[in-house]
Scaffold this active site. Structure first.
Site, short mmCIF file in Angstrom:
data_model
loop_
_atom_site.label_atom_id
_atom_site.label_comp_id
_atom_site.label_asym_id
_atom_site.label_seq_id
_atom_site.Cartn_x
_atom_site.Cartn_y
_atom_site.Cartn_z
N THR A 107 3.77 -5.66 8.01
CA THR A 107 4.77 -6.42 7.34
C THR A 107 5.79 -5.28 6.58
O THR A 107 5.08 -4.47 5.85
CB THR A 107 3.92 -6.99 6.16
OG1 THR A 107 3.16 -8.08 6.87
CG2 THR A 107 5.10 -7.72 5.45
N LYS A 182 7.44 -13.45 7.57
CA LYS A 182 6.51 -13.17 6.87
C LYS A 182 6.68 -13.15 5.40
O LYS A 182 5.71 -13.31 4.57
CB LYS A 182 5.81 -11.81 7.29
CG LYS A 182 4.65 -11.20 6.62
CD LYS A 182 3.52 -12.10 6.95
CE LYS A 182 2.38 -11.36 6.14
NZ LYS A 182 1.84 -10.18 6.59
N LYS A 250 3.64 -4.13 -2.00
CA LYS A 250 4.73 -3.94 -1.30
C LYS A 250 5.54 -4.85 -0.55
O LYS A 250 6.69 -5.02 -0.49
CB LYS A 250 3.94 -2.86 -0.03
CG LYS A 250 5.06 -2.28 0.98
CD LYS A 250 4.79 -3.29 2.21
CE LYS A 250 3.59 -3.29 2.81
NZ LYS A 250 3.55 -4.03 4.14
#
Length: 298
Positions: A107, A182, A250
């Site tokens: 990701t 995502k 993150k």
């Protein structure tokens, strides 16, 4: 993908896999179970001795792992790691053969996925972005949800490989579209897991038997994957990572940046990000995302 050039058929047998962590090791196992020859690269060989014993071939450089592969899959931690494994000297795009496929399942930033796509295109390599959802359990069972961006022809060519690791594989659009999807997944997840934590905290505070309460609401409109899978871990005090807090922070930072660029205001996401950042600042970055319960119940 390449104007005026017919794509040759690639016999996909050899896979290079870079990033054999919590999820990556199960993904490697599932590829090997399906007959693929898998070479792996990790910084520390000692951490993957079990995978090597099961048949994976360890390489001591990224270049060696990528050089002869028909497909190179990456599953690393942060955008800076993606930069390193794709663009560094002797890295993937400096080593992979023309006509091969590179699949970034990390990701990461949609902007970075587009950069990989463009650079790969210059070298005659087919790049797709394919981040996943489903955590350690989905990786083990081969039931990950995979969100894919890139040229449709390249995605179709890689479908058998992707099916070894996931059961829901959805083509989202051009380069970066998988990563944008995502981001939407992570945004929705934040609200869901925070809601589960708040329900548990409330039930505990008013004197309910929390497990009995969850048994009741999990089967109704409030039910969710987070409630079914993460709530039991929270109640047992099991904070082992299926997905690290630090990696979720993150992801949410990337989502926040992309939302600002798109002019979208996401109040819930900002609050949940703040709570996870507090956990990380308190030294809990290596715990699983279910550790959010510690924000509510000390």
């Amino acid at each position: 993908m390449f104007s005026g050039r017919k794509r040759r058929t690639v016999q996909m047998k050899k896979i290079g896999f870079i990033g054999v962590g919590v999820m990556g090791r199960s993904m490697v196992r599932n590829l090997m179970k399906n007959g693929y020859l898998v070479s792996i690269y990790t910084r520390r060989k000692a951490k993957v001795e079990d995978i090597i014993a099961e048949g994976a071939v360890w390489c001591d450089t990224i270049g060696k792992c990528a050089k002869d592969a028909d497909v190179v899959i990456t599953m690393v931690g942060y955008p800076k790691d993606v930069e390193e494994v794709y663009f560094g000297e002797g890295a993937i795009l400096d080593s992979v053969k023309s006509g091969a496929y590179v699949i970034d399942m990390t990701t990461t930033s949609p902007k970075l996925s587009k950069r990989i796509y463009e650079k790969a295109k210059e070298k005659g390599v087919y790049a797709i972005d394919a981040p996943v959802s489903g955590g350690d359990v989905g990786a083990q069972k081969g039931t990950l949800s995979i969100m894919v961006g890139g040229d449709k022809e390249a995605v179709d060519a890689c479908m058998d490989v992707l099916k070894c690791m996931g059961t829901s594989i959805v083509y989202e659009g051009g380069a970066g579209a998988g990563q944008h999807t995502k981001m939407a997944n992570q945004i929705a997840l934040g609200g869901a897991i925070a809601g589960v934590c708040e329900a548990i905290a409330y039930g505990k505070a008013v004197g309910l038997d929390v497990q009995t309460m969850l048994d009741a609401i999990d089967k109704g409109a409030a039910g969710s994957w987070q409630m079914s899978n993460m709530a039991p871990r929270m109640l047992k005090g099991d904070m082992d990572p299926g997905f690290f807090v630090k990696h979720y922070v993150k992801d949410m930072k990337i989502a926040d940046e992309e939302a600002r660029d798109a002019g979208v205001n996401m109040d819930v996401q900002k609050v949940v990000l703040g709570m996870y950042q507090e956990l990380e600042n308190e030294g809990m970055g290596d715990l699983g995302t279910q550790a959010l319960i510690k924000h509510y119940i000390k």
